[in-house]
Scaffold this motif. Structure first.
Motif, PDB file in Angstrom:
ATOM      1  N   ALA A  96       5.816   7.280   0.593  1.00 22.36           N
ATOM      2  CA  ALA A  96       6.133   6.164  -0.292  1.00 22.36           C
ATOM      3  C   ALA A  96       7.643   6.039  -0.460  1.00 22.36           C
ATOM      4  O   ALA A  96       8.328   7.027  -0.707  1.00 22.36           O
ATOM      5  CB  ALA A  96       5.471   6.390  -1.646  1.00 22.36           C
ATOM      6  N   THR A  97       8.163   4.813  -0.334  1.00 18.84           N
ATOM      7  CA  THR A  97       9.608   4.601  -0.486  1.00 18.84           C
ATOM      8  C   THR A  97       9.929   3.613  -1.608  1.00 18.84           C
ATOM      9  O   THR A  97      11.046   3.145  -1.721  1.00 18.84           O
ATOM     10  CB  THR A  97      10.228   4.101   0.842  1.00 18.84           C
ATOM     11  N   LEU A 102       4.112   4.116  -4.686  1.00 17.87           N
ATOM     12  CA  LEU A 102       3.576   5.245  -5.462  1.00 17.87           C
ATOM     13  C   LEU A 102       2.384   4.817  -6.304  1.00 17.87           C
ATOM     14  O   LEU A 102       1.373   5.527  -6.364  1.00 17.87           O
ATOM     15  CB  LEU A 102       4.664   5.842  -6.371  1.00 17.87           C
ATOM     16  N   ARG A 103       2.492   3.649  -6.950  1.00 14.15           N
ATOM     17  CA  ARG A 103       1.372   3.152  -7.767  1.00 14.15           C
ATOM     18  C   ARG A 103       0.149   2.887  -6.891  1.00 14.15           C
ATOM     19  O   ARG A 103      -0.977   3.231  -7.254  1.00 14.15           O
ATOM     20  CB  ARG A 103       1.782   1.862  -8.506  1.00 14.15           C
ATOM     21  N   TYR A 104       0.400   2.294  -5.731  1.00 19.27           N
ATOM     22  CA  TYR A 104      -0.675   1.990  -4.772  1.00 19.27           C
ATOM     23  C   TYR A 104      -1.380   3.288  -4.335  1.00 19.27           C
ATOM     24  O   TYR A 104      -2.615   3.373  -4.334  1.00 19.27           O
ATOM     25  CB  TYR A 104      -0.051   1.257  -3.583  1.00 19.27           C
ATOM     26  N   ASN A 108      -5.299   4.404  -5.139  1.00 19.31           N
ATOM     27  CA  ASN A 108      -6.177   4.752  -4.018  1.00 19.31           C
ATOM     28  C   ASN A 108      -6.699   6.174  -4.148  1.00 19.31           C
ATOM     29  O   ASN A 108      -7.878   6.446  -3.881  1.00 19.31           O
ATOM     30  CB  ASN A 108      -5.432   4.615  -2.687  1.00 19.31           C
ATOM     31  N   ARG A 109      -5.809   7.090  -4.537  1.00 15.18           N
ATOM     32  CA  ARG A 109      -6.219   8.496  -4.641  1.00 15.18           C
ATOM     33  C   ARG A 109      -7.347   8.663  -5.656  1.00 15.18           C
ATOM     34  O   ARG A 109      -8.283   9.441  -5.444  1.00 15.18           O
ATOM     35  CB  ARG A 109      -5.028   9.384  -4.991  1.00 15.18           C
ATOM     36  N   GLN A 110      -7.255   7.920  -6.752  1.00 13.02           N
ATOM     37  CA  GLN A 110      -8.318   7.998  -7.760  1.00 13.02           C
ATOM     38  C   GLN A 110      -9.661   7.550  -7.178  1.00 13.02           C
ATOM     39  O   GLN A 110     -10.691   8.190  -7.413  1.00 13.02           O
ATOM     40  CB  GLN A 110      -7.946   7.143  -8.986  1.00 13.02           C
ATOM     41  N   LYS A 111      -9.648   6.471  -6.388  1.00 12.58           N
ATOM     42  CA  LYS A 111     -10.891   5.996  -5.745  1.00 12.58           C
ATOM     43  C   LYS A 111     -11.393   7.031  -4.745  1.00 12.58           C
ATOM     44  O   LYS A 111     -12.593   7.290  -4.629  1.00 12.58           O
ATOM     45  CB  LYS A 111     -10.640   4.669  -5.011  1.00 12.58           C
TER      46      LYS A 111
END
Length: 387
Positions: A96-97, A102-104, A108-111
């Motif tokens: 992530a840059t 980072l929010r994206y 996604n990680r939560q899903k």
């Protein structure tokens, strides 16, 4: 007069998707299956030209579910099919840059974790320590999933088809489909350059050519080809071959170890749809600029332009596949529009399609989410993690 050839199921297209469907059908005891493949040598379409990446780090639950079936399948492929699938669990690393990246990744990680996947959130400092040869001055963090990785698409395709053949399926190579007959009950026969096959079930697994096959039964299928170019390097040992598939979210450039070198990819945003199979030499300079920007030692990476290639993605408007039976033509099934995820989701597609053909339902996903009707009904599912 000799009797007409008959089949319980005819699969049009013998790439990795069609081969997986044939395997899963024969595993369920449906052995009178004919796979019709236009090319004399299979894998000339998208399969043999794929990056071979497999990941569960998607942004929609249905794609994550398909990966959660497919990746363990590839992990156990050699044992299950007695043929090498080439699975290597080296992971996918998303860099992530920006804060938006980072929010994206967090969302996604939560899903992904809700589906049971283990995904590591990495701080910028952890990435710097683990991958000192990456240029990371603009990297704010990232996500890493250790079970993501890569397979050998051609070998996996051969493994699926070999096992399906042992279990009764037949493959007709070098055979064109000239038409599909329909009667008042739905699909009735497939007319090929070899002979006509009487059947009540046809699966369209024709990859980038799927729309033309659907048109044979009067169905408009929103699948179009999009060229995707890949550049392999010559042997190069200045970057570790244990590296994961690494994705630079600033521009979409990604690379992975391959043989003694690396395989590099980038989706050029100026690319337009069409059956463009030729590799554009100017692409090498574009991709090398992005490569050296993220991995400075790639400035010295040797490239043989003759070894680079172009393949076709089969794109749908929402970058999700179209699966299931046609609402208009009973017995006509879609396994199309994987939008670059055909290899990684081939095992799940095989199971889902076999389930739908043989018993009209599947427990792997909610198949209605991926039916063709979703476009007319405004139910598109947008997948943003398309590489």
């Amino acid at each position: 007069m000799r009797s007409m050839q008959t089949a319980d199921v005819v699969i049009i297209g013998g790439g990795i998707v069609g081969s997986s469907i044939a395997y899963h059908l024969t595993e369920h005891g449906c052995r009178n299956v004919i796979v019709v493949e236009r090319e004399a040598h299979v894998g000339k379409g998208s399969t043999g030209k794929s990056m071979g990446g497999v990941r569960a780090q998607f942004s929609t639950p249905v794609n994550i579910q398909m990966s959660m079936y497919s990746i363990p399948f590839y992990r156990d492929f050699d044992e299950r099919l007695s043929h090498p699938g080439g699975y290597r669990a080296q992971g996918y690393l998303f860099l992530a840059t920006s804060d938006a990246h980072l929010r994206y990744l967090d969302v996604n990680r939560q899903k992904q974790e809700a589906a049971g996947l283990k995904v590591h959130k990495l701080a910028a400092e952890e990435i710097r320590k683990a991958y000192p040869l990456l240029k990371t001055d603009d990297v704010l963090g990232g996500n890493f999933c250790p079970t993501d990785g890569f397979v050998d698409p051609y070998s996996a395709m051969v493994g699926f088809m070999t096992k399906a053949s042992e279990q009764g399926a037949k493959m007709w190579r070098g055979t064109d489909v000239r038409g599909i007959s329909v009667d008042c009950n739905g699909v009735a026969a497939v007319n090929t350059s070899r002979e006509t096959i009487a059947t009540r079930n046809v699966v369209n697994a024709a990859g980038a050519w799927a729309a033309a096959v659907a048109a044979m039964v009067g169905v408009k299928l929103p699948v179009e080809p999009l060229r995707r170019m890949l550049v392999p390097t010559e042997p190069f040992d200045e970057y570790p071959h244990t590296a994961p598939m690494t994705i630079d979210m600033s521009n979409g450039f990604h690379f992975r170890p391959e043989s003694l070198g690396f395989l590099m990819a980038w989706n050029d945003p100026t690319e337009t749809p069409g059956y463009k199979m030729d590799f554009e030499p100017a692409f090498i300079e574009k991709i090398l600029e992005r490569a050296a920007n993220r991995v400075p030692c790639f400035e010295r990476v040797p490239i043989n332009p003759k070894r680079a290639w172009a393949g076709l993605y089969e794109m749908t408007p929402d970058h999700h596949p179209i699966l299931g039976q046609s609402a208009e033509v009973p017995g006509f099934f879609f396994a199309n529009g994987f939008s670059g995820h055909g290899v990684m989701h081939a095992p799940a597609t095989g199971k889902i399609t076999a389930d739908l053909v043989l018993r009209g339902e599947t427990d792997l996903i909610d198949a209605s989410l991926l039916n063709l009707q979703r476009f007319a009904e405004g139910r598109e599912i947008h997948e943003t993690a398309v590489l």
